[in-house]
Scaffold this active site. Structure first.
Site, PDB file in Angstrom:
ATOM      1  N   LEU A  91      38.462  47.457  36.855  1.00 12.96           N
ATOM      2  CA  LEU A  91      39.138  46.400  37.612  1.00 12.96           C
ATOM      3  C   LEU A  91      38.237  45.179  37.527  1.00 12.96           C
ATOM      4  O   LEU A  91      37.002  45.306  37.552  1.00 12.96           O
ATOM      5  CB  LEU A  91      39.331  46.809  39.078  1.00 12.96           C
ATOM      6  N   ASP A  92      38.845  44.002  37.434  1.00 10.63           N
ATOM      7  CA  ASP A  92      38.040  42.775  37.357  1.00 10.63           C
ATOM      8  C   ASP A  92      37.244  42.573  38.645  1.00 10.63           C
ATOM      9  O   ASP A  92      37.580  43.127  39.695  1.00 10.63           O
ATOM     10  CB  ASP A  92      38.952  41.557  37.171  1.00 10.63           C
ATOM     11  N   LEU A  93      36.253  41.715  38.539  1.00 11.98           N
ATOM     12  CA  LEU A  93      35.395  41.412  39.691  1.00 11.98           C
ATOM     13  C   LEU A  93      36.222  41.034  40.924  1.00 11.98           C
ATOM     14  O   LEU A  93      35.945  41.476  42.033  1.00 11.98           O
ATOM     15  CB  LEU A  93      34.451  40.263  39.294  1.00 11.98           C
TER      16      LEU A  93
END
Ligand code: URA
Length: 228
Positions: A91-93
């Protein structure tokens, strides 16, 4: 063979032996490879010694063991887990929601491979209102950096005050896929949440909290990808 509470009762009532000696202290430690554990006189074996964790990932935590730019990593949230577990996909930041971590490579591989069609459900918030052409393109496939997105289920959850919340159900996980898909139809995702992964949700977990999967949940995951 029993829930934690029921196991404690079994131990406290003198029904559990380690190497032939009754133990009544629930914190007694065993070496699953060397010690012989009996319940009601019958030997028991560890059914599942692998570790499966569901984290409610908050935004601002990197899905990586290393922290090249001094941001926080999800491993800072996973205190108390003393084995190495790996994220199942990324998952992205700035994305929040369901993140599975495990040390079961076969299962992790299948859960992320598009062939096994594991469902990931996202809620994406954006400014503006994707029109019918944009929604059809999202459903049928749009051009991404590495090819075209596979058909997806997409519905408008809310469209109000110039903003739209979309739900997207995907079976693949290309890099930054939801953001790329929405950008391809002219909408920048402002906020992204993964609400479901393979049927699992963050129910009962506050942001940043984690829990072990139950044996039934692991069994269901394995069944979904044909590992039975
Ligand atoms: N798609 C994205 O764009 N970002 C994520 O974190 C997950 C899916």
């Amino acid at each position: 063979m029993a829930s934690r509470r029921a196991s404690e009762r079994l131990i406290q009532t003198g029904n559990v032996e380690i190497n032939g000696a009754v133990v009544t202290h629930p914190g007694a430690r065993v070496d699953p490879d060397g010690d012989r554990v009996c319940v009601h006189g019958q030997p028991v074996r560890a059914v599942d010694r692998q570790t499966y964790v569901l984290l409610h990932k908050p935004p601002g935590y990197l899905v990586s063991a290393r922290d090249p730019h001094h941001v926080r990593t999800i491993y800072q949230l996973l205190r108390g887990i003393d084995v190495r577990i790996f994220p199942v996909g990324r998952l992205d930041l700035d994305t929040r929601g369901v993140l599975l971590l495990m040390d079961d490579g076969d299962l992790a591989f299948r859960l992320t491979h598009p062939r096994y069609r594991v469902e990931k459900v996202y809620r994406a918030w954006m400014r503006g209102h994707p029109n019918a052409v944009a929604l059809t393109a999202l459903r049928e496939g749009v051009k991404l950096g590495d090819g075209t997105s596979a058909p997806a289920r997409v519905r408008v959850v809310r469209a109000r005050d110039g903003n739209t919340e979309l739900e997207l159900v995907l079976h693949e996980g290309q890099k930054r896929q939801v953001k790329q898909m929405c950008a391809a139809v002219g909408h920048r995702v402002q906020c992204l949440t993964r609400t479901h992964f393979a049927g699992l949700t963050t129910r009962h977990l506050r942001l940043g909290q984690w829990r072990h999967l139950t044996q039934a949940e692991v069994k269901r995951l394995r069944e979904q990808v044909g590992l039975v």
